[in-house]
Design an enzyme around this catalytic site. Structure first.
Site, short mmCIF file in Angstrom:
data_model
loop_
_atom_site.label_atom_id
_atom_site.label_comp_id
_atom_site.label_asym_id
_atom_site.label_seq_id
_atom_site.Cartn_x
_atom_site.Cartn_y
_atom_site.Cartn_z
N LEU A 209 14.12 29.99 -29.45
CA LEU A 209 14.08 31.38 -29.80
C LEU A 209 14.88 31.89 -30.93
CD1 LEU A 209 16.97 32.28 -26.91
CD2 LEU A 209 17.33 30.74 -29.27
N LYS A 210 15.06 31.54 -31.73
CA LYS A 210 15.86 31.34 -33.04
C LYS A 210 14.43 31.76 -33.58
CE LYS A 210 19.95 30.89 -32.41
NZ LYS A 210 21.44 31.80 -32.12
N ASP A 211 13.49 31.95 -33.79
CA ASP A 211 12.51 32.38 -34.39
C ASP A 211 12.01 33.37 -33.67
OD1 ASP A 211 11.43 29.17 -34.54
OD2 ASP A 211 9.77 29.42 -33.18
#
Length: 498
Positions: A209-211
């Site tokens: 989810l850090k994208d």
């Protein structure tokens, strides 16, 4: 100032901060070779060692006290000057063009500066503020008021459910829009009647989810004119944000530098190196406010490298905003605004803050459950935390409470142990067929405990966020030998197969 000018500086190598690794990290030799080449080009002056700091005009300030007015020192062959400080063993420096020299002091406890405008030296006409060149402690209390507040200082973005074309212009258009998948087996075996849904962020192109936050932080900075072509982007990370930032930089053409502790997996390092990032590794267990930490090294790299910018996920409001505008909206849309519990692991706190804030606005009775590893200091009340205890689950937990973390929306905190986290992650892979990382096991194991504690019944719904993919941990919790050495295997798994 010449375009190829490199200011006189104290090399990180002399501070003993760089560690050589086999996965492309920048070691001392490479660092010195680069500067040797610059010297031959006539654009670099000899690196000074710490023993000569007094010759550089360094002032020694007491910890937490702003120093007196500093006298800028001139750089030979340029019209620029440099203010140099020594603080708690850390060399702090600022290059100031001749036309911006004025009264200049630094408060080393907060990073605030006098005689400057928001971190930029002021000339007669004033200077443009760039938050990516203005370091601030990452544990200062949050003052964000985004949401329904009328004085929202941020620009919220509408993130409708993506309808993707058959052909995407770049991989960045594939960020967000991850699926919600029902867990059919684990909940049943645990005796739960409620519906359990997984928000599967490991389907992001970079694997986590850090994208979302990597793209949002960079694009917000671009839109405001803070970051422009040719910039160097620096970020301290435990790996997932580093991969996301490296991926965005690869597509947009920025130089990327990631600083991360040694304990993080080699798979993460290899992935970032493949994306073109330069990797610095720091020793494990160093407090974030020390110059040898990954936060401290990232800060000094930003101060030493021209045209470089520190995204700083621990403070950057684009971090929680990416989840407020995106992740939370996707969850609510998939559930038709009907959900009873959300379980979130905490690291920078951006996911917790953004998702919890939006969901509490729309579903005020929904329970927000936050999970924090044993040894991390984020959970409340503080009595839950045990300072100094090591933990091996990656991507969650911190030795400070990041500015981006707003804990006011949490209904209950759970402290997580490594063994239970890794065992549940392996169960998710084996029983649900979802290729998740270790922190997803953390979220589900303690999420199940929360569902039981809150008495969720048939017809009620719990969403658990699965943060990252199995790719980063092939030599970690997936490896029986690694698990066995640490006593993490189930008893039946320790028996040799017949």
């Amino acid at each position: 100032m010449p375009r190829n000018y490199v200011p006189k500086q104290i090399s990180l190598d002399h501070l003993g901060l760089l560690k050589k690794t086999s996965c492309g990290s920048r070691d001392s030799l490479a660092y010195l070779q680069e500067r040797k080449a610059l010297k031959h080009q006539g654009v670099f002056t000899k690196t000074e060692r710490l023993s000569k700091t007094q010759q550089l005009g360094v002032e020694d300030y007491p910890k937490g006290v702003g120093g007196p007015k500093a006298q800028p020192m001139s750089h030979p062959g340029t019209t620029d000057s440099e203010v140099v400080y020594k603080y708690a063993g850390s060399v702090i420096r600022q290059i100031i063009p001749q036309d911006r020299i004025g009264t200049y002091t630094v408060n080393m406890q907060t990073g605030s500066q006098n005689g400057v405008q928001n971190g930029c030296p002021i000339n007669k006409e004033g200077a443009e503020f760039n938050p990516y060149r203005n370091w601030r402690r990452p544990d200062l209390p949050s003052r964000c008021t985004y949401g329904r507040s009328k004085d929202n200082p941020h620009s919220n973005k509408s993130c409708p459910k993506p309808v993707r074309p058959k052909i995407l212009n770049s991989v960045l258009e594939n960020i967000a829009g991850t699926p919600m998948i029902r867990l059919n087996n684990i909940g049943k075996s645990e005796g739960l009647k409620c519906e359990i849904l997984a928000k599967c962020e490991f389907f992001q192109p970079g694997g986590s989810l850090k994208d979302r936050i990597a793209l949002r932080m960079i694009e917000d900075a671009e839109e405001k004119g803070f970051i422009k072509p040719g910039a160097t982007i620096i970020e301290p990370s435990s790996g997932n944000t580093g991969i996301g930032v490296a991926m965005v930089c690869a597509v947009k053409g920025y130089r990327c530098i990631i600083v991360m502790p040694q304990r993080m997996s080699l798979e993460k390092v290899a992935t970032m190196k493949a994306l073109g990032a330069e990797i610095y590794r720091t020793a494990n267990g160093i407090p974030f406010d020390q110059p040898e930490s990954h936060v401290g090294v990232a800060r000094r790299l930003m101060e030493e490298i021209p045209n470089s910018f520190l995204l700083d996920q621990y403070r950057n409001p684009s971090n929680p905003l990416a989840h407020y505008d995106g992740t939370a909206e996707e969850i609510l849309d998939a559930c038709d605004n009907k959900l009873d519990m959300v379980v979130i692991g905490t690291g920078t706190g951006g996911t917790l803050t953004g998702v919890a804030r939006k969901i509490k606005e729309r579903c005020p009775n929904c329970k927000i459950v936050a999970v924090d590893p044993e040894g991390s200091l984020i959970a409340e009340p503080a009595e839950l935390n045990q300072k100094g205890k090591k933990f091996e689950v990656e991507g969650i937990g911190k030795d400070f409470v990041p500015t981006a973390c707003d804990r006011q929306f949490v209904d209950k905190w759970y402290k997580a142990a490594d063994k239970e986290s890794f065992q549940m992650a392996r169960r998710i892979v084996r029983e649900e067929g979802l290729l998740v990382g270790g922190s997803s096991g953390t979220a589900l194991h303690y999420g199940i405990q929360a569902m039981k504690d809150f008495g969720l019944k048939e017809g009620q719904r719990c969403v658990v966020i699965f943060v990252d993919s199995i790719r980063n941990y092939m030599t970690r919790f997936l490896n029986d030998e690694w698990m066995g050495e640490r006593g993490y295997l189930e008893d039946e798994e320790e028996e040799p197969s017949k």
